[in-house]
Design an enzyme around this catalytic site. Sequence first.
Site, PDB file in Angstrom:
ATOM      1  CG  HIS A   6      -1.831   1.234   1.224  1.00  0.00           C
ATOM      2  ND1 HIS A   6      -3.028   1.281   0.555  1.00  0.00           N
ATOM      3  CD2 HIS A   6      -1.671   2.455   1.808  1.00  0.00           C
ATOM      4  CE1 HIS A   6      -3.587   2.472   0.728  1.00  0.00           C
ATOM      5  NE2 HIS A   6      -2.776   3.198   1.484  1.00  0.00           N
ATOM      6  CB  CYS A   7       1.949   3.498  -2.525  1.00  0.00           C
ATOM      7  SG  CYS A   7       2.998   4.944  -2.781  1.00  0.00           S
TER       8      CYS A   7
END
Length: 346
Positions: free
Chosen positions: A184-185
Amino acid sequence: MDFLTLFLVYLCFVLVVTALLCLCSGRKESFLARSVSRASQVLSLVVPTQLQRVTHRVTQRALHRLFHTRSYLFVVLHVALQAAVFGEYTWEVFGYCWELQFHLLLLLLPYLLLAVNVGCFLLCSRTNPGIITKSNHASLVQVYAYDGVMFQRGIVCPTCTMEKPARSKHCSVCRACVHRCDHHCPWLRTCVGAANARWFLLYLLSLTGTAASLAALAAALLLRLLLLSGLLHGSYLDAQGQQRPVDIPFLVQHLFLTFPRIVFMLGFVILLTLVLGGYTSFSLYLAFTNQTTNEWYKSRRFGGSHHLSSQPHGRKLVYKNIYSKGIWSNLKEIFRPPRALERKKK
């Protein structure tokens, strides 16, 4: 040497802050929580108990909001940093380079890379990363085979109440299982999965290229100005009144006093190029070997002490990447994700 010392402190500060942001931008709330806990233990000797409780609650809420919710803070920070750097480049560097007759294509290269970067950013952040739903679950289960070690058949996600397809992972921030989930960015406010991995890779490459081009042009400008000034072959009087030949510390101080904003920008983009270059190289390695960040991280934990529950206790669990099919095939899978399970004929 005071200005040189200040500049070195600035470079170290930017490097530490950039490294911390990169380290803490993924699943690193535990790292921050440990750091805050240790700091609170030290401050507990002088800070009142009631104030400690209030500070702890506020800090925990802030950390949770930053790294476990889809916050816009990193997106705003990302845009603000790009605006500040390109504002300085347009305001000073571009003008000086134009007067010194730099080639126009070289001066426009950062803007072209910025346009590519913004396009990849929008495509990556707005594309569905591969969220698994009840409607596409049956087809996604057949895309990748279960390796029997890291991904085993029959594992049900307790949140989504569906069997996990191979190479999928549940994201607590997006609150969904993601097909071929990499990570997850928070800079993009989304996960990097099978559907947007190609845009994320191009985003990293264009961002690194943008920082490198800005650093190269700023450094070329300062070097050209030094050559035109004739300082490289000059001398100066030190604090004791003795005449000394010009050295690198003197040149850095001179540039810092004459063009402080350009020097600050140059230091920032150089450090950014190094950090982004390292992370981009790691992402390319994962793409070449057909691994995700999640799989690479989990594979570090497998060793001689791990055993499968269904196997004899004396049999060691050995992980082997069964998804790698060669560099070109792995890259093709990044840019054209498979839709059906490909099995080799026996």
